[in-house]
Write an enzyme that holds these catalytic residues in place. Structure first.
Site: not given
Length: 348
Positions: A105, A179, A313
């Site tokens: 991420h 997210h 996502e």
């Protein structure tokens, strides 16, 4: 359409502001310029009760102390990159390793931990929050200086349009997503286990022990990964399928989306009557059912726990840089990266 603004904290000497947009139907959306973080989405249930349907915190300090990425924009690259490195044009780039020797991420200080510039744009039937940030060459190990923007547009039709753009002065990778954890029960009255999810997807990606795609696409037929006709999240939790067990009894998997399909993703909570429709131009969606949420902190008075919310996502495929048969997340110098997703909140 109404909008209000308040200063809620500071980070690295920069001011963090919260904006709350309210539309004519009473829907409210609150977002921070810290990580473009969506902290609240308040929408009605079938009885007209207005309640929050996402996980988040009330203070900036709680976001800074916890790393579950609640409501934040992820970048430069969503998901895991194997070994925390990749090769591009014969050069190996070493990225920040923040997940068991892999990159996750965007690294140690990804886009979710940056303070973004923000501009408000008001129209007759919508209000937009336009966030901008420049990611310098070498940030978290990535090549190229990349200028990125994220725009959240709230409409009177109870829609949120999420638009991401980016441009780099060198060849690089870019794969952004949001997210947000959804829980349509309202104000976290129940977990998301009884939510019914539909995904128009024929294949999901197999994961290895590090939760990174192996490169294999598995057909969903005769598995609890078949969401084409709808399936409750609970079914994947009790499943003995090795892929469900691998991620902590649930889902943390990319699903390949069929192209040019209307309403490719829907999430429904029968008791509240709330329905979320997700549409996107991205090739995949990662379904994450909160299998790694701990119970060592509170979320607005509710003890955190597994399955309290789930993420949808929309993005390019994680670790695509290591799999040539996946849609590429490489962008060329001066090429405009563009990603769009729309969340529509309805009653069924």
């Amino acid at each position: 359409m109404k909008i209000s603004e308040s200063v809620v904290g500071r980070h690295d000497g920069q001011t963090i502001v919260a904006h709350t947009i309210e539309n004519a139907a009473g829907m409210q959306v609150t977002s921070l310029n810290y990580g473009c973080t969506i902290t609240r989405i308040v929408v009605p249930d079938k009885r007209g009760n207005l309640e929050n349907v996402v996980l988040g915190f009330d203070t900036v300090e709680e976001y800074q102390a916890n790393s579950a990425y609640f409501g934040s924009v992820i970048g430069r690259h969503a998901g895991r990159i194997a070994g925390g490195c990749f090769e591009l044009d014969g050069i190996t780039y070493e990225l920040a390793k923040n997940n068991n020797g892999n990159h996750l991420h965007g690294g140690l200080k990804g886009f979710d931990q940056k303070v973004w510039d923000v501009e408000v744009v008001q129209e007759k039937d919508s209000v937009s929050l336009c966030y901008r940030y420049e990611s310098k060459e070498g940030e978290e190990g990535y090549p190229g200086n990349v200028r990125v923007s994220v725009t959240y547009t709230v409409t009177n039709a109870n829609e949120i349009l999420l638009s991401y753009e980016g441009i780099s002065d060198a060849r690089t990778v870019l794969n952004m997503t949001n997210h947000t954890y959804f829980n349509l029960s309202g104000d976290l009255k129940r977990t998301a286990l009884d939510h019914t999810l539909k995904i128009k997807s024929d294949h999901f990606l197999e994961l290895n022990d590090s939760l990174i795609p192996t490169g294999e696409l598995i057909h969903v037929d005769h598995t609890v990964f078949d969401f084409r006709d709808g399936r409750k999240i609970q079914e994947g939790v009790v499943s003995e399928h090795p892929q469900n067990v691998l991620v902590g009894n649930g889902y943390d998997h990319p699903f390949m989306l069929r192209s040019n399909q209307s309403e490719p993703i829907t999430l429904y909570d029968e008791e509240s009557g709330r329905l979320l429709v997700v549409e996107t131009n991205e090739p995949a969606v990662v379904l994450y059912t909160g299998t790694q949420l701990g119970n060592d902190y509170d979320i607005r008075g509710r003890k955190s726990e597994k399955y309290l919310g789930l993420c949808l996502e929309t993005q390019g495929v994680p670790d695509a840089i290591h799999h040539s048969h996946f849609p590429s997340t490489v962008i060329e110098k001066d090429q405009v990266y563009c990603s769009e997703t729309k969340w529509s909140f309805k009653i069924k």
